[in-house]
Structure formats: C-alpha cells, structure tokens
Design a protein around this motif. Structure first.
Motif: not given
Length: 119
Positions: A30-31, A33, A52-56, A72-74
């Motif tokens: 999760n760090t 992209d 992006t890392w958060s999916g945002g 994505r599913d972190n």
C-alpha cells in the motif's frame, strides 16, 4: 522491494471480457502506485491505466477509457484490470508495474500475461 505476478490472460473473442490480476509479494504494497501496461509485437509499450496507493485516484489512456477498469485490494496485495469489449488489435502482453510513492518511474515489473483476441 515488491515482486509482481500477473494472471488471467488468455484467448477471448472480440467483444469479450477478461479480468487480469497482479499479485504482489514483499513489503508495504500500500505504499506503491500501480499501473497496467501492454506491448504488442513491434510496438512500443503503452500505459493503459494507473491507480494510486490508496485507490483514490485513477488514470486511463484514451484508448481504453470506458472499457477498462483498474482497481486494487490492498488487503489482498492485488491489483486488477477488468477489460471489456476487447478488440483484436488489443492482443498483446499485458504487464503490471509498481512505483514507490514520490518516485517517477515504475521500477518493479511482472513477467506479463498474454492476451489474444480473436476476430
């Protein structure tokens, strides 16, 4: 460092759908992209979609906008590419890649998965 393995490629008829997966191992998924790319024989590699890392936030190339969806599913360390309405000219090797936060380049790549679209 992160290791990436793609799956889900194969043969599909024109107009059909495929869902690609990219499983990441290593630390702190999760760090990163993430992005999906493809390369057809004799052509340059092109970026299809990024997240992006958060999916945002996501980005799509014009050529796939409205047909492909990146997610994505972190919790599962996995990024997906849902591909709909595939065209024969989209046959290529599809690869995922990871980019550390605040870096410009995608440094970590999977081995790719072949997608073939029959007409």
């Amino acid at each position: 460092q992160v290791q990436l393995v793609e799956s889900g490629g194969g043969l599909v008829q024109a107009g059909g759908s495929l869902r690609l997966s990219c499983a990441a191992s290593g630390r702190a998924f999760n760090t990163y992209d993430m992005g999906w790319f493809r390369q057809a024989p004799g052509k340059e590699r092109e970026v299809l979609a990024t997240i992006t890392w958060s999916g945002g936030s996501t980005y799509y190339a014009d050529s796939v906008k409205g047909r492909f969806t990146i997610s994505r599913d972190n919790a599962k360390n996995t990024v997906y590419l849902q591909m709909n309405s595939l065209k024969p000219e989209e046959a290529a090797v599809y690869s995922c890649a990871a980019r550390r936060l605040l870096e410009k380049e995608y440094r970590y790549w999977g081995q790719g998965t072949q997608v073939t679209v029959s007409s």
